[in-house]
Design an enzyme around this catalytic site. Structure first.
Site, PDB file in Angstrom:
ATOM      1  N   SER A  38       0.862  -1.194   0.000  1.00 41.21           N
ATOM      2  CA  SER A  38       0.000   0.000   0.000  1.00 41.21           C
ATOM      3  C   SER A  38       0.892   1.235   0.000  1.00 41.21           C
ATOM      4  CB  SER A  38      -0.873   0.035   1.260  1.00 41.21           C
ATOM      5  OG  SER A  38      -1.491   1.305   1.384  1.00 41.21           O
TER       6      SER A  38
ATOM      7  N   TYR B 165      -2.138  -1.435  10.404  1.00 39.69           N
ATOM      8  CA  TYR B 165      -2.228  -1.697   8.966  1.00 39.69           C
ATOM      9  C   TYR B 165      -0.970  -1.194   8.249  1.00 39.69           C
ATOM     10  CZ  TYR B 165      -4.197  -1.367   4.217  1.00 39.69           C
ATOM     11  OH  TYR B 165      -4.427  -1.482   2.865  1.00 39.69           O
TER      12      TYR B 165
HETATM   13  P1  NDP Z   1     -11.599  -5.789  -0.082  1.00 41.37           P
HETATM   14  O1  NDP Z   1     -12.018  -5.778   1.347  1.00 41.37           O
HETATM   15  O2  NDP Z   1     -12.525  -5.242  -1.094  1.00 41.37           O
HETATM   16  O3  NDP Z   1     -11.209  -7.278  -0.502  1.00 41.37           O
HETATM   17  C1  NDP Z   1     -10.428  -8.075   0.348  1.00 41.37           C
HETATM   18  C2  NDP Z   1     -10.379  -9.473  -0.221  1.00 41.37           C
HETATM   19  O4  NDP Z   1      -9.565 -10.284   0.630  1.00 41.37           O
HETATM   20  C3  NDP Z   1     -11.735 -10.161  -0.279  1.00 41.37           C
HETATM   21  O5  NDP Z   1     -11.739 -11.004  -1.404  1.00 41.37           O
HETATM   22  C4  NDP Z   1     -11.757 -10.986   1.000  1.00 41.37           C
HETATM   23  O6  NDP Z   1     -12.676 -12.053   0.858  1.00 41.37           O
HETATM   24  C5  NDP Z   1     -10.292 -11.429   1.041  1.00 41.37           C
HETATM   25  N1  NDP Z   1      -9.770 -11.811   2.355  1.00 41.37           N
HETATM   26  C6  NDP Z   1      -9.754 -11.083   3.494  1.00 41.37           C
HETATM   27  N2  NDP Z   1      -9.204 -11.786   4.488  1.00 41.37           N
HETATM   28  C7  NDP Z   1      -8.845 -12.990   3.967  1.00 41.37           C
HETATM   29  C8  NDP Z   1      -8.244 -14.144   4.491  1.00 41.37           C
HETATM   30  N3  NDP Z   1      -7.877 -14.239   5.777  1.00 41.37           N
HETATM   31  N4  NDP Z   1      -8.034 -15.194   3.669  1.00 41.37           N
HETATM   32  C9  NDP Z   1      -8.390 -15.134   2.365  1.00 41.37           C
HETATM   33  N5  NDP Z   1      -8.973 -14.070   1.811  1.00 41.37           N
HETATM   34  C10 NDP Z   1      -9.198 -13.004   2.606  1.00 41.37           C
HETATM   35  O7  NDP Z   1     -10.194  -5.034  -0.124  1.00 41.37           O
HETATM   36  P2  NDP Z   1      -9.441  -4.210  -1.283  1.00 41.37           P
HETATM   37  O8  NDP Z   1      -9.745  -4.751  -2.608  1.00 41.37           O
HETATM   38  O9  NDP Z   1      -9.627  -2.767  -0.999  1.00 41.37           O
HETATM   39  O10 NDP Z   1      -7.938  -4.531  -0.875  1.00 41.37           O
HETATM   40  C11 NDP Z   1      -7.165  -5.523  -1.505  1.00 41.37           C
HETATM   41  C12 NDP Z   1      -5.739  -5.344  -1.064  1.00 41.37           C
HETATM   42  O11 NDP Z   1      -5.290  -4.030  -1.438  1.00 41.37           O
HETATM   43  C13 NDP Z   1      -5.537  -5.455   0.441  1.00 41.37           C
HETATM   44  O12 NDP Z   1      -4.323  -6.104   0.705  1.00 41.37           O
HETATM   45  C14 NDP Z   1      -5.477  -4.005   0.884  1.00 41.37           C
HETATM   46  O13 NDP Z   1      -4.761  -3.859   2.068  1.00 41.37           O
HETATM   47  C15 NDP Z   1      -4.764  -3.371  -0.295  1.00 41.37           C
HETATM   48  N6  NDP Z   1      -4.949  -1.940  -0.443  1.00 41.37           N
HETATM   49  C16 NDP Z   1      -6.202  -1.396  -0.558  1.00 41.37           C
HETATM   50  C17 NDP Z   1      -6.355  -0.035  -0.698  1.00 41.37           C
HETATM   51  C18 NDP Z   1      -7.693   0.622  -0.815  1.00 41.37           C
HETATM   52  O14 NDP Z   1      -7.764   1.873  -0.750  1.00 41.37           O
HETATM   53  N7  NDP Z   1      -8.783  -0.127  -1.018  1.00 41.37           N
HETATM   54  C19 NDP Z   1      -5.176   0.871  -0.731  1.00 41.37           C
HETATM   55  C20 NDP Z   1      -3.916   0.177  -0.624  1.00 41.37           C
HETATM   56  C21 NDP Z   1      -3.812  -1.164  -0.477  1.00 41.37           C
HETATM   57  P3  NDP Z   1     -13.298 -12.839   2.139  1.00 41.37           P
HETATM   58  O15 NDP Z   1     -13.748 -11.777   3.096  1.00 41.37           O
HETATM   59  O16 NDP Z   1     -14.394 -13.661   1.569  1.00 41.37           O
HETATM   60  O17 NDP Z   1     -12.193 -13.673   2.667  1.00 41.37           O
END
Ligand code: NDP
Length: 253
Positions: A144, A157
């Site tokens: 990030s 985070y």
């Molecule tokens: P979302 O919350 O939209 O998606 C997260 C995804 O991760 C979902 O598919 C969720 O599915 C899955 N997930 C969460 N925990 C687990 C777990 N323990 N095992 C397997 N799957 C898991 O997040 P974003 O798309 O926003 O974020 C994606 C990545 O990008 C993350 O790493 C986030 O930190 C990073 N990021 C996001 C930013 C933003 O502004 N959105 C900025 C910078 C980085 P389920 O709950 O079904 O497991």
């Protein structure tokens, strides 16, 4: 272009059911890869794989919890049994807690670190062993912009994401000679299910991020697909241990 062609490649995308992970999975599939969507909620993963199949793309869903090593091991075994190899791993699953430092509890620290850092390390290790056997692969970790440009109320985070960038370098160092490239993508602020409720409640903060970004807007999940295809493809064969910041220029301000 052939350099970016992923035909015949097998790619796992953790957290691929929605948001940034889904957009990267779709990008890899559009470039020709067969994509394995991995997340905890099986029905959501299935829905995402179906959406890609509706577009004529190759995708399946295999659920796993990245914070549980035995769950990841079972998923990796199934991919090897069904597809015989893993060429690409996108370690994208991630969660956030927004709280002042003095209110963060031990359970929250453990939950964030178990998913964002421990889960990522062991996904790399378990898939990396298969890549070592097949003599190569591409790993892309989602970091990030917060790893370098801090925002308040996101201490744990931010610490986990700074860890992701260093994890990426540490693994790249050991695996470079085995033809395994390990890189990271550092997204900027992006509207996804991770934060849409929060930004609905804090619209001024969101507007502030857009104003503070040279491109004049926050990101769409689709903004990361090209970077993922590049780092998964032959075009990036001599790039390893790097974090590619995809943030509309936010981090230079
Ligand atoms: P979302 O919350 O939209 O998606 C997260 C995804 O991760 C979902 O598919 C969720 O599915 C899955 N997930 C969460 N925990 C687990 C777990 N323990 N095992 C397997 N799957 C898991 O997040 P974003 O798309 O926003 O974020 C994606 C990545 O990008 C993350 O790493 C986030 O930190 C990073 N990021 C996001 C930013 C933003 O502004 N959105 C900025 C910078 C980085 P389920 O709950 O079904 O497991």
């Amino acid at each position: 272009m052939k350099m970016f062609d992923l035909s015949g490649k097998i790619a796992i995308v953790t957290g691929g059911s929605q948001g940034i992970g889904f957009a990267m999975a779709r990008g890899l599939a559009l470039a020709g890869a067969t994509v394995i969507i991995t997340n905890r909620r099986a029905a959501e993963g299935q829905k995402a794989a179906e959406a890609l199949k509706q577009e004529g793309l190759s995708a399946v869903a295999i659920p796993a919890d990245v914070s549980d090593i035995s769950s990841v091991a079972a998923m990796v075994s199934r991919v090897i049994k069904d597809f015989g190899k893993i060429d690409i791993l996108v370690n994208n699953a991630g969660i956030i807690v927004r709280k002042p430092v003095e209110e963060v509890g031990e359970e929250e620290w453990d939950r964030i670190m178990s998913t964002n850092l421990k889960g990522m390390f062991f996904c790399c290790q378990l898939v990396g062993k298969e890549m070592l056997r097949s003599k190569g692969g591409k790993i892309i970790n989602t970091s990030s912009v917060i790893a370098t440009k801090l925002q308040p109320l996101r201490s744990v985070y931010a610490i986990s994401k700074a860890g992701v960038s260093h994890l990426t370098r540490a693994l790249a160092l050991e695996w470079g000679k085995y033809n395994i490239n390990v890189n990271a993508i550092a997204p900027g602020v992006t509207i996804t299910p991770l934060n849409e409720k929060y930004f609905k409640e804090h619209p001024q903060e969101l507007e502030g991020y857009a104003r503070a970004t040279p491109k004049g807007r926050v990101a769409y999940p689709e903004d990361y697909a090209g970077a993922a295809v590049f780092l998964a493809s032959d075009a990036s064969d001599y790039i390893t241990g790097q974090t590619l910041v995809v943030d509309g220029g936010m981090s230079i301000c």
